[in-house]
Enzyme design. Structure first.
Site, mmCIF file in Angstrom:
data_model
loop_
_atom_site.group_PDB
_atom_site.id
_atom_site.type_symbol
_atom_site.label_atom_id
_atom_site.label_comp_id
_atom_site.label_asym_id
_atom_site.label_seq_id
_atom_site.Cartn_x
_atom_site.Cartn_y
_atom_site.Cartn_z
ATOM 1 N N LYS A 264 49.348 18.786 24.738
ATOM 2 C CA LYS A 264 48.387 19.793 25.176
ATOM 3 C C LYS A 264 48.070 19.622 26.665
ATOM 4 O O LYS A 264 47.953 18.503 27.147
ATOM 5 C CB LYS A 264 47.107 19.595 24.350
ATOM 6 C CG LYS A 264 46.023 20.591 24.607
ATOM 7 C CD LYS A 264 44.775 20.247 23.791
ATOM 8 C CE LYS A 264 43.854 19.269 24.461
ATOM 9 N NZ LYS A 264 43.167 19.761 25.660
ATOM 10 N N LYS B 223 42.439 18.426 30.999
ATOM 11 C CA LYS B 223 41.899 18.092 32.326
ATOM 12 C C LYS B 223 41.914 16.598 32.554
ATOM 13 O O LYS B 223 41.920 16.153 33.691
ATOM 14 C CB LYS B 223 40.511 18.705 32.529
ATOM 15 C CG LYS B 223 39.440 18.334 31.545
ATOM 16 C CD LYS B 223 38.115 18.960 31.983
ATOM 17 C CE LYS B 223 37.566 19.908 30.949
ATOM 18 N NZ LYS B 223 37.107 19.234 29.726
ATOM 19 N N LYS C 223 43.441 10.101 21.796
ATOM 20 C CA LYS C 223 42.742 9.631 23.002
ATOM 21 C C LYS C 223 42.643 8.114 23.053
ATOM 22 O O LYS C 223 42.711 7.529 24.128
ATOM 23 C CB LYS C 223 41.342 10.248 23.096
ATOM 24 C CG LYS C 223 41.397 11.719 23.468
ATOM 25 C CD LYS C 223 40.071 12.218 23.994
ATOM 26 C CE LYS C 223 40.244 13.601 24.593
ATOM 27 N NZ LYS C 223 39.036 14.124 25.188
HETATM 28 P P1 ATP Z 1 39.658 16.403 27.918
HETATM 29 O O1 ATP Z 1 41.049 16.047 28.319
HETATM 30 O O2 ATP Z 1 38.598 15.653 28.675
HETATM 31 O O3 ATP Z 1 39.430 16.360 26.426
HETATM 32 P P2 ATP Z 1 40.147 19.238 27.750
HETATM 33 O O4 ATP Z 1 40.971 19.904 28.780
HETATM 34 O O5 ATP Z 1 40.766 18.947 26.421
HETATM 35 O O6 ATP Z 1 39.488 17.926 28.375
HETATM 36 P P3 ATP Z 1 37.640 19.998 26.486
HETATM 37 O O7 ATP Z 1 36.381 19.966 27.263
HETATM 38 O O8 ATP Z 1 37.930 18.868 25.552
HETATM 39 O O9 ATP Z 1 38.861 20.157 27.542
HETATM 40 O O10 ATP Z 1 37.728 21.347 25.683
HETATM 41 C C1 ATP Z 1 37.017 22.523 26.087
HETATM 42 C C2 ATP Z 1 37.568 23.743 25.394
HETATM 43 O O11 ATP Z 1 38.869 24.056 25.933
HETATM 44 C C3 ATP Z 1 37.784 23.568 23.884
HETATM 45 O O12 ATP Z 1 37.445 24.789 23.248
HETATM 46 C C4 ATP Z 1 39.247 23.315 23.760
HETATM 47 O O13 ATP Z 1 39.769 23.692 22.501
HETATM 48 C C5 ATP Z 1 39.796 24.192 24.871
HETATM 49 N N1 ATP Z 1 41.074 23.686 25.346
HETATM 50 C C6 ATP Z 1 41.296 22.481 25.933
HETATM 51 N N2 ATP Z 1 42.580 22.358 26.253
HETATM 52 C C7 ATP Z 1 43.198 23.502 25.850
HETATM 53 C C8 ATP Z 1 44.542 23.961 25.893
HETATM 54 N N3 ATP Z 1 45.486 23.201 26.428
HETATM 55 N N4 ATP Z 1 44.818 25.180 25.400
HETATM 56 C C9 ATP Z 1 43.843 25.962 24.863
HETATM 57 N N5 ATP Z 1 42.562 25.568 24.774
HETATM 58 C C10 ATP Z 1 42.234 24.362 25.263
HETATM 59 MG MG MG Z 2 39.637 17.876 24.951
#
Ligand code: ATP
Ligand code: MG
Length: 338
Positions: free
Chosen positions: A201, A204, A118
């Site tokens: 990955k 969002k 990040k």
């Molecule tokens: P950001 O980019 O702001 O970190 P994010 O999409 O990674 O957002 P988080 O809020 O960090 O979302 O994670 C919330 C949950 O979703 C966590 O349990 C994380 O492991 C899961 N998660 C996030 N992205 C994925 C993905 N691509 N595949 C499976 N699980 C995911």
């Molecule tokens: Mg995340």
């Protein structure tokens, strides 16, 4: 010292750092719902304090927090069964987070790959919060003495850190107070990848909207993004080992399997031999069938934000009733005059 047996309790959270993605749904929320429905006590948080580790526009943050709550409920979480609230309403998280930032070692946090990803090349300019985030995450979990944490694969390292913090606290103070939490990383889509780059990955916060499927995307948008998703030129294999070394192909099959509640092998037994030009429309149709009832319900719930805020306040009251005594006991253990 006799070993304390902790009653099973689930905790997990999602950051309101943007709109929910298919990755969040398959890796996290869908499994939150099945844990709730299995009858185990479950606490699910909107971790707004984590979201501000990177800049968030205040009104976007409020909107994203409410929309995340709507997403939880629309996907099947029931506020009368699970505790749903936003993190900043329960101050025990931040207080225990401070104690844990005094337990965790710099060397431990220096190894966290999420910070490296990040912060990128701009490390000197990353917030201190982005670096110390995993200590707050450990507090989120341990302030409830949670024993199980359903997460996506990307959070495994942070759960290991949580275990290290619990073990060091217990050891340093000669207590058996915090449980050694188990990560629960299961299903066919524990790491949903970007639709544009099979080595990244789906997130969002990714600047490219085409990299992800948002829970609020309509049927046309979903179909368009899947049509444009990167693949290779080969057709689909009939067995999982034919996906080795083909991350983009594997990703689409994993997504299909997770949405259909099938194993990858079952999916490939059906679609092996097909070209992506045939498989992609099948995947779009399935994704729309599974996601559109959820997004319609989210939109309906978002029409009454006051109701959402009420749910969050009630959830926060329930959460505080568990967290405050655990925080108080922690402060007593470390020697704070009470
Ligand atoms: P950001 O980019 O702001 O970190 P994010 O999409 O990674 O957002 P988080 O809020 O960090 O979302 O994670 C919330 C949950 O979703 C966590 O349990 C994380 O492991 C899961 N998660 C996030 N992205 C994925 C993905 N691509 N595949 C499976 N699980 C995911
Ligand atoms: Mg995340």
């Amino acid at each position: 010292m006799t070993e304390v047996v902790h009653t099973p309790r689930v905790f997990s959270g999602i950051q309101p750092s943007g709109g929910l993605t298919l990755g969040n749904y398959l890796g996290a929320i869908k499994r939150f719902v099945s844990m709730q429905d299995s009858g185990i006590e479950a606490i699910y948080c909107m971790v707004d304090l984590h979201a501000i580790t990177v800049w968030q526009d205040p009104s976007d943050l409020r909107h994203a927090t409410r929309e995340l709550c709507a997403g939880y409920i629309a996907a099947g979480l029931d506020p009368s069964k699970s505790t749903l609230f936003n993190q900043s309403q329960v101050s025990a998280h931040a207080e225990l987070g401070w104690v844990f930032s005094c337990v965790a070692r710099m060397g431990w946090l220096n190894r966290m790959t999420q910070f490296k990803d990040k912060a990128g090349k701009n490390r000197e300019n990353a917030s201190v919060g982005l670096f110390s985030y995993p200590t707050l995450m450990a507090a989120d979990i341990l302030v409830y003495h949670a024993t199980h944490v359903p997460v996506g694969e990307d959070q495994k390292q942070h759960i290991e850190l949580t275990r290290d913090i619990a073990a060091k606290f217990n050891h340093d103070y000669g207590v058996d107070f915090f449980p050694i939490t188990e990560p629960v990383i299961e299903g066919e889509a524990t790491r949903v990848m970007s639709l544009r780059d099979g080595s990244k990955k789906m997130s969002k916060s990714d600047p490219s909207d085409n990299s992800r499927i948002n829970m609020t995307d309509d049927a046309d948008k979903i179909a368009q993004k899947i049509r444009k998703a990167k693949t290779d030129a080969d057709g689909l294999p009939s067995e999982a080992k034919g996906l080795e070394g083909r991350p983009e192909a594997a990703n689409l099959v994993n997504i299909y399997a997770a949405l259909a509640d099938m194993s990858v092998d079952q999916v490939l037994a059906d679609v092996g031999g097909k070209q992506f030009s045939e498989f992609k429309p099948m995947l779009s149709e399935l994704a729309v069938a599974k996601l559109s009832p959820i997004s319609a319900e989210m939109a309906r719930l978002m029409q009454t934000p006051d109701e959402i805020d009420k749910i969050l306040r009630t959830g926060a009251d329930k959460a505080r009733a568990i967290a405050d005594p655990i925080l108080a006991k922690t402060l007593e253990i470390v020697g704070m005059v009470r």
